[in-house]
Design a protein around this motif. Structure first.
Motif, PDB file in Angstrom:
ATOM      1  N   ALA A 177      -0.072   4.027  -7.853  1.00  0.00           N
ATOM      2  CA  ALA A 177      -0.773   2.877  -7.389  1.00  0.00           C
ATOM      3  C   ALA A 177      -1.028   2.120  -8.559  1.00  0.00           C
ATOM      4  O   ALA A 177      -1.151   0.999  -8.805  1.00  0.00           O
ATOM      5  CB  ALA A 177      -1.801   3.174  -6.430  1.00  0.00           C
ATOM      6  N   THR A 211       0.909  -1.001  -0.037  1.00  0.00           N
ATOM      7  CA  THR A 211      -0.049  -0.108  -0.019  1.00  0.00           C
ATOM      8  C   THR A 211       0.985   1.216   0.169  1.00  0.00           C
ATOM      9  O   THR A 211       2.050   1.319   0.427  1.00  0.00           O
ATOM     10  CB  THR A 211      -0.866  -0.059   1.024  1.00  0.00           C
ATOM     11  N   TYR A 269      -0.493  -1.120  -6.380  1.00  0.00           N
ATOM     12  CA  TYR A 269      -0.511  -1.051  -5.042  1.00  0.00           C
ATOM     13  C   TYR A 269      -1.904  -0.520  -4.652  1.00  0.00           C
ATOM     14  O   TYR A 269      -2.870  -0.086  -5.599  1.00  0.00           O
ATOM     15  CB  TYR A 269       0.477   0.008  -4.335  1.00  0.00           C
ATOM     16  N   SER A 270      -2.247  -0.613  -3.460  1.00  0.00           N
ATOM     17  CA  SER A 270      -3.511   0.006  -2.899  1.00  0.00           C
ATOM     18  C   SER A 270      -3.130   1.474  -2.088  1.00  0.00           C
ATOM     19  O   SER A 270      -1.914   1.654  -2.138  1.00  0.00           O
ATOM     20  CB  SER A 270      -4.155  -0.619  -1.766  1.00  0.00           C
ATOM     21  N   ASN A 288     -10.782  -1.184  -9.515  1.00  0.00           N
ATOM     22  CA  ASN A 288     -10.743  -2.045  -8.473  1.00  0.00           C
ATOM     23  C   ASN A 288      -9.329  -1.641  -7.461  1.00  0.00           C
ATOM     24  O   ASN A 288      -9.111  -2.332  -6.561  1.00  0.00           O
ATOM     25  CB  ASN A 288     -10.690  -3.710  -8.768  1.00  0.00           C
ATOM     26  N   ILE A 289      -8.912  -0.306  -7.604  1.00  0.00           N
ATOM     27  CA  ILE A 289      -8.060   0.128  -6.730  1.00  0.00           C
ATOM     28  C   ILE A 289      -8.536   0.343  -5.601  1.00  0.00           C
ATOM     29  O   ILE A 289      -9.579   0.947  -5.221  1.00  0.00           O
ATOM     30  CB  ILE A 289      -7.555   1.544  -7.392  1.00  0.00           C
ATOM     31  N   GLU A 290      -7.858  -0.325  -4.667  1.00  0.00           N
ATOM     32  CA  GLU A 290      -8.469  -0.134  -3.065  1.00  0.00           C
ATOM     33  C   GLU A 290      -8.078   1.051  -2.430  1.00  0.00           C
ATOM     34  O   GLU A 290      -6.834   1.491  -2.588  1.00  0.00           O
ATOM     35  CB  GLU A 290      -7.829  -1.381  -2.180  1.00  0.00           C
ATOM     36  N   HIS A 350      -8.103   3.034   1.182  1.00  0.00           N
ATOM     37  CA  HIS A 350      -8.533   2.806   2.804  1.00  0.00           C
ATOM     38  C   HIS A 350      -8.322   4.162   3.233  1.00  0.00           C
ATOM     39  O   HIS A 350      -7.709   5.297   2.696  1.00  0.00           O
ATOM     40  CB  HIS A 350      -7.575   1.875   3.211  1.00  0.00           C
ATOM     41  N   THR A 384      -3.915   4.253   1.214  1.00  0.00           N
ATOM     42  CA  THR A 384      -4.398   4.597   2.173  1.00  0.00           C
ATOM     43  C   THR A 384      -3.978   6.017   2.656  1.00  0.00           C
ATOM     44  O   THR A 384      -2.891   6.368   2.812  1.00  0.00           O
ATOM     45  CB  THR A 384      -3.834   3.645   3.441  1.00  0.00           C
TER      46      THR A 384
END
Length: 287
Positions: free
Chosen positions: A25, A3, A30-31, A89-91, A93, A33
Motif C-alpha cells: 500500500a 484499496t 493504495y489504502s 496518512n495511509i487509510e 478500513h 481494508t
C-alpha cells in the motif's frame, strides 16, 4: 483510490500478510481494508448447538470479530509510526461480516476500487487456504487479482508467469508487461510439459503460436522457457530458485480442464514447498 483487501483470521500468517500488504500500500499509494468473515465460527458453534443458538451467541462472535479488527488496525498504526518511510496518512478500513468471503468481496467491489486481494496461506492440503474457502470461490468475486502470501515480502523484482499456452494468457502477459514497466520489475514466462516418447506435433504448433504471440507483445523481449518435467511444482520451484524469481503468477480460468489439471492440483504443493507468493490473475485481467 484503489484499496488492498486483506483477508484475516487474526492468525500469525494473516498478520504477516497484513504487514506485507502495508508495504505494498505504501509503494502503490493504495489504502488498506481488513476483512474478517466470522461465518466459520458461527457454523462451528451451530453444529455443536444443533441450530438452537440464542441471539447473544451471535453478538459475542460479532463483537469478537470487531475487537480483533480494531486491534489489528492499532498494530498496523504502530508499525507505521515506527517506520519513517511509511506515510502516516495511509487509510485503513475494516469490514466484519458473517457473510461468505466471496459475497463480502463483491459487496466491497460495488463501493470501492479493488486493486488487490491478499490472503495468508495456512499451507493446508488441496486448494483451500483460508477458513475452508476455495480459490475458485474467492476469484468469483470479480475483478481483482488474488495474492496468496507465503512468508516472503511481495514487492517483486522478477515475476514468473506459468502458462499452459492458453491464448488468454497472452493478454495477461501483455498487461503484466505494462505493469512491469510502471513498477520496475521484470517478467519471465515458463511452460512445463510432460516428457513424451512420441513427438506431439499439436504441442509444437501451440508452442510456436504462443511464442509468436509473445514476440509481438512489447520490447524488451520477455524471456520464455520450456521445461520438460513430470513434477510441475518441483520444476517451477527449482527454476524460480535458479533464476532469482520472487513471485509466481497464474491465470485463473474457472472450471476449465487446464485450471484443474495444471494450476489447482499443484498450487498447494508449490506453497508447501517454497516461500514464493502466488499471484492469481482473474479472467478479466487481460481485458
Amino acid at each position: 483510490m484503489k484499496t488492498i483487501i486483506v483477508l484475516t483470521d487474526f492468525s500469525l500468517n494473516a498478520r504477516r500478510a497484513a504487514d506485507a500488504s502495508l508495504e505494498l500500500a505504501n509503494k502503490l499509494g493504495y489504502s488498506l481494508t481488513l476483512v474478517n468473515s466470522y461465518q466459520s465460527a458461527i457454523a462451528s458453534i451451530s453444529v455443536e448447538a444443533v441450530g438452537c443458538l440464542p441471539p447473544i451467541i451471535y453478538d459475542v462472535v460479532e463483537a469478537g470479530s470487531r475487537r480483533g479488527l480494531h486491534a489489528e488496525v492499532r498494530r498496523l498504526r504502530r508499525k507505521i509510526k515506527s517506520n519513517p518511510l511509511h506515510p502516516v496518512n495511509i487509510e485503513i478500513h475494516i469490514h466484519s461480516s458473517a457473510d461468505p468471503l466471496a459475497k463480502i468481496l463483491r459487496s466491497i467491489a460495488n463501493s470501492a476500487d479493488l486493486g488487490l486481494v491478499v490472503i495468508g496461506s495456512h499451507q493446508k492440503g488441496a486448494a483451500e487456504f483460508f477458513s475452508d474457502i476455495s480459490i475458485d470461490e474467492l476469484m468469483s468475486s470479480g475483478q481483482a487479482p488474488l495474492l496468496i502470501f507465503n512468508g516472503h515480502l511481495p514487492i517483486p523484482k522478477k515475476i514468473l508467469f506459468a502458462t499452459d499456452l492458453a491464448e488468454e494468457d497472452l493478454k495477461c502477459i501483455a498487461k503484466l508487461g505494462v505493469c512491469a514497466k510502471q513498477n520496475a520489475f521484470s517478467l519471465h514466462i515458463c511452460n512445463v510439459y510432460r516428457p513424451m516418447v512420441v513427438p506431439d506435433f499439436r504441442l509444437e504448433e501451440r508452442l510456436a503460436y504462443f511464442r509468436g504471440g509473445v514476440l509481438t507483445l512489447q520490447e524488451p523481449l520477455i524471456p520464455f522457457t520450456e521445461i520438460e518435467e513430470t513434477n510441475f511444482s518441483k520444476s517451477i520451484g527449482k527454476f524460480s530458485s535458479d533464476h532469482g524469481i520472487d513471485m509466481i503468477a497464474l491465470a485463473h480460468r474457472t472450471h476449465t480442464f487446464w485450471w484443474k489439471l495444471f494450476h489447482r492440483d499443484h498450487l498447494a504443493e508449490i506453497l508447501q514447498n517454497s516461500s514464493y507468493p502466488i499471484l492469481i490473475l482473474p479472467k478479466s485481467f487481460g481485458s
